[in-house]
Design an enzyme around this catalytic site. Sequence first.
Site, PDB file in Angstrom:
ATOM      1  N   ARG A  31      43.127  79.149  63.959  1.00 16.53           N
ATOM      2  CA  ARG A  31      42.112  80.246  62.806  1.00 16.53           C
ATOM      3  C   ARG A  31      42.826  81.510  62.604  1.00 16.53           C
ATOM      4  NH1 ARG A  31      37.480  76.859  61.005  1.00 16.53           N
ATOM      5  NH2 ARG A  31      38.374  74.932  61.000  1.00 16.53           N
ATOM      6  N   ARG A  35      37.610  84.573  58.438  1.00 14.01           N
ATOM      7  CA  ARG A  35      36.343  85.636  58.194  1.00 14.01           C
ATOM      8  C   ARG A  35      36.382  86.656  59.106  1.00 14.01           C
ATOM      9  NH1 ARG A  35      31.691  81.315  57.478  1.00 14.01           N
ATOM     10  NH2 ARG A  35      32.917  80.288  58.737  1.00 14.01           N
ATOM     11  N   ASP A  81      43.167  73.544  54.650  1.00 10.78           N
ATOM     12  CA  ASP A  81      42.043  72.739  55.559  1.00 10.78           C
ATOM     13  C   ASP A  81      42.590  71.410  55.640  1.00 10.78           C
ATOM     14  OD1 ASP A  81      39.144  73.520  56.585  1.00 10.78           O
ATOM     15  OD2 ASP A  81      38.977  71.496  55.911  1.00 10.78           O
ATOM     16  N   TYR A 158      34.328  62.803  58.541  1.00 10.27           N
ATOM     17  CA  TYR A 158      33.788  63.808  57.405  1.00 10.27           C
ATOM     18  C   TYR A 158      33.772  62.725  56.238  1.00 10.27           C
ATOM     19  CZ  TYR A 158      34.918  67.849  60.130  1.00 10.27           C
ATOM     20  OH  TYR A 158      34.703  68.791  61.070  1.00 10.27           O
TER      21      TYR A 158
HETATM   22  O1  1CP Z   1      44.645  80.182  60.278  1.00 10.85           O
HETATM   23  C1  1CP Z   1      44.408  79.050  60.147  1.00 10.85           C
HETATM   24  O2  1CP Z   1      44.339  78.272  61.204  1.00 10.85           O
HETATM   25  C2  1CP Z   1      43.444  78.687  59.007  1.00 10.85           C
HETATM   26  C3  1CP Z   1      43.764  77.422  58.461  1.00 10.85           C
HETATM   27  C4  1CP Z   1      42.731  76.353  58.773  1.00 10.85           C
HETATM   28  C5  1CP Z   1      42.843  74.968  59.635  1.00 10.85           C
HETATM   29  C6  1CP Z   1      44.198  75.057  60.466  1.00 10.85           C
HETATM   30  C7  1CP Z   1      41.445  76.156  57.977  1.00 10.85           C
HETATM   31  C8  1CP Z   1      40.826  77.222  57.306  1.00 10.85           C
HETATM   32  N1  1CP Z   1      40.669  74.980  58.551  1.00 10.85           N
HETATM   33  C9  1CP Z   1      41.522  74.385  59.294  1.00 10.85           C
HETATM   34  C10 1CP Z   1      41.538  73.337  60.309  1.00 10.85           C
HETATM   35  C11 1CP Z   1      40.241  72.325  60.288  1.00 10.85           C
HETATM   36  N2  1CP Z   1      39.297  72.427  59.130  1.00 10.85           N
HETATM   37  C12 1CP Z   1      39.701  71.519  61.107  1.00 10.85           C
HETATM   38  C13 1CP Z   1      40.668  71.311  62.430  1.00 10.85           C
HETATM   39  C14 1CP Z   1      40.696  72.354  63.643  1.00 10.85           C
HETATM   40  C15 1CP Z   1      39.612  72.619  64.243  1.00 10.85           C
HETATM   41  O3  1CP Z   1      38.969  71.710  65.072  1.00 10.85           O
HETATM   42  O4  1CP Z   1      38.862  73.742  63.977  1.00 10.85           O
HETATM   43  C16 1CP Z   1      38.469  70.954  61.000  1.00 10.85           C
HETATM   44  C17 1CP Z   1      37.379  70.276  61.818  1.00 10.85           C
HETATM   45  C18 1CP Z   1      38.224  71.553  59.722  1.00 10.85           C
HETATM   46  C19 1CP Z   1      36.983  71.505  58.889  1.00 10.85           C
HETATM   47  C20 1CP Z   1      36.589  72.598  58.512  1.00 10.85           C
HETATM   48  N3  1CP Z   1      36.576  73.510  57.422  1.00 10.85           N
HETATM   49  C21 1CP Z   1      35.154  73.205  59.170  1.00 10.85           C
HETATM   50  C22 1CP Z   1      34.583  72.680  60.351  1.00 10.85           C
HETATM   51  C23 1CP Z   1      33.365  71.983  60.172  1.00 10.85           C
HETATM   52  C24 1CP Z   1      32.754  71.484  61.456  1.00 10.85           C
HETATM   53  O5  1CP Z   1      32.646  70.107  61.300  1.00 10.85           O
HETATM   54  O6  1CP Z   1      32.726  71.978  62.499  1.00 10.85           O
HETATM   55  C25 1CP Z   1      34.948  74.422  58.441  1.00 10.85           C
HETATM   56  C26 1CP Z   1      33.840  75.363  58.785  1.00 10.85           C
HETATM   57  C27 1CP Z   1      36.087  74.502  57.203  1.00 10.85           C
HETATM   58  C28 1CP Z   1      36.125  75.801  56.444  1.00 10.85           C
HETATM   59  C29 1CP Z   1      37.388  76.560  56.772  1.00 10.85           C
HETATM   60  N4  1CP Z   1      38.413  76.146  56.886  1.00 10.85           N
HETATM   61  C30 1CP Z   1      39.353  77.233  57.244  1.00 10.85           C
HETATM   62  C31 1CP Z   1      38.600  78.314  57.152  1.00 10.85           C
HETATM   63  C32 1CP Z   1      38.988  79.776  57.190  1.00 10.85           C
HETATM   64  C33 1CP Z   1      37.238  77.901  56.867  1.00 10.85           C
HETATM   65  C34 1CP Z   1      35.929  78.633  56.710  1.00 10.85           C
HETATM   66  C35 1CP Z   1      35.777  79.027  55.136  1.00 10.85           C
HETATM   67  C36 1CP Z   1      35.292  80.225  54.681  1.00 10.85           C
HETATM   68  O7  1CP Z   1      35.903  81.263  54.494  1.00 10.85           O
HETATM   69  O8  1CP Z   1      34.042  80.463  54.742  1.00 10.85           O
END
Ligand code: 1CP
Length: 355
Positions: A31, A35, A81, A158
């Site tokens: 990540r 943000r 994502d 999901y």
């Molecule tokens: O630089 C990077 O790594 C960003 C790219 C990235 C990646 C690799 C994002 C952007 N998401 C992910 C993977 C991801 N997404 C996972 C696997 C990794 C992990 O365990 O964190 C999972 C489970 C998700 C699903 C997801 N998308 C969540 C988690 C929800 C939960 O159940 O806990 C969330 C909050 C998102 C939104 C998201 N994805 C990425 C960002 C930057 C965000 C936040 C969105 C925003 O800007 O508000």
Amino acid sequence: MPEPEHHQEGHRLMRALARRSVDRTPVWLMRQAGRYLPEYRATRARAGSFLALCTTPELACEVALQPLRRFRLDAAILFSDILTIPHAMGLGLHFADGEGPRFERPLRSASEITRLSPPDPEEELRYVMDAVRLLRAELGGRVPLIGFAGSPWTLATYMVEGGSSLHFARAKGLLYEEPRAAHRLLAVLADSVRSYLRAQVEAGAEALLIFDTWGTVLAPHEYRTFSLAYLERIVRGLKAEVDTPVILFGRGGGQWLHELAATGCDGLGIDWTVDLGSARREVGDQVALQGNLDPCVLYASPATIREHVRRLLEAYGPGPGHVFNLGHGLQPGMDPERVAAAVDAVHELSPRFHE
Ligand code: 1CP
């Protein structure tokens, strides 16, 4: 932006994943775009939503490059994502502000599962491939580009729950009560993930990462049957098709190191609950290890951060095969200055482990 590396053949990340010698430990952060960076928040505001950011290749490329302008990182990761695949399957993804992901049409019956088919990466997911192509061109070979996807089981949670979950009641209920439907879902997801990752390689990704974020909410038998087996299927399939290193990140996967290493992957991403030195002794002759600083160390002072980086480098010990990373992603409240302190500490402290 980091300078091109002329002193060694190949980039540090690629060398470390092949467990070849490096001049210092490569570092990137899960990540790393997100943000916690004000410039990310500005671009996201310009896009209007997180999904618009992901589906506009120029903006996705821009936010993926932002952390590389600030920190001396050894890899870029595609900005996207894991939920793009279920979105492309028609489940209707959206992100409500301040909440996690939601699906408008979660899977509610076995017949809905039967109707699913793998999306075409160059059709429904073309925006991701375009982002990969653009990012690879913009990087100009400075650092390698990592492509990624979610594991079938993690995606299934999901899709069945309709969003994030605490107890995984529906998803686990499906495994226990309708195992055939569960296997059908996981098989279609495994095919989807495999062709999606292969297409990312064709578009320019140089390493691949599969996130099995929710594997270990399963009991051992279910983990082997419904998560590990499909990870293995994907890794074997990819290995037959492309010559690209694959990293498996198993959140909470400490007790599965042997099984994960035996899938044929090149690297294991591990979270901070695993002792890095023990992990190396267990599987370090088979795979590289990526991790595993507790991300919350970044809430501490730069001096404390540096001490924890040192400890982690010492835990791994001398020699190649370590990719420095966090045990999980950077969090929105984190201070970019402290992130820089961690990255700089890896640069300064790691060379002596590679003499
Ligand atoms: O630089 C990077 O790594 C960003 C790219 C990235 C990646 C690799 C994002 C952007 N998401 C992910 C993977 C991801 N997404 C996972 C696997 C990794 C992990 O365990 O964190 C999972 C489970 C998700 C699903 C997801 N998308 C969540 C988690 C929800 C939960 O159940 O806990 C969330 C909050 C998102 C939104 C998201 N994805 C990425 C960002 C930057 C965000 C936040 C969105 C925003 O800007 O508000």
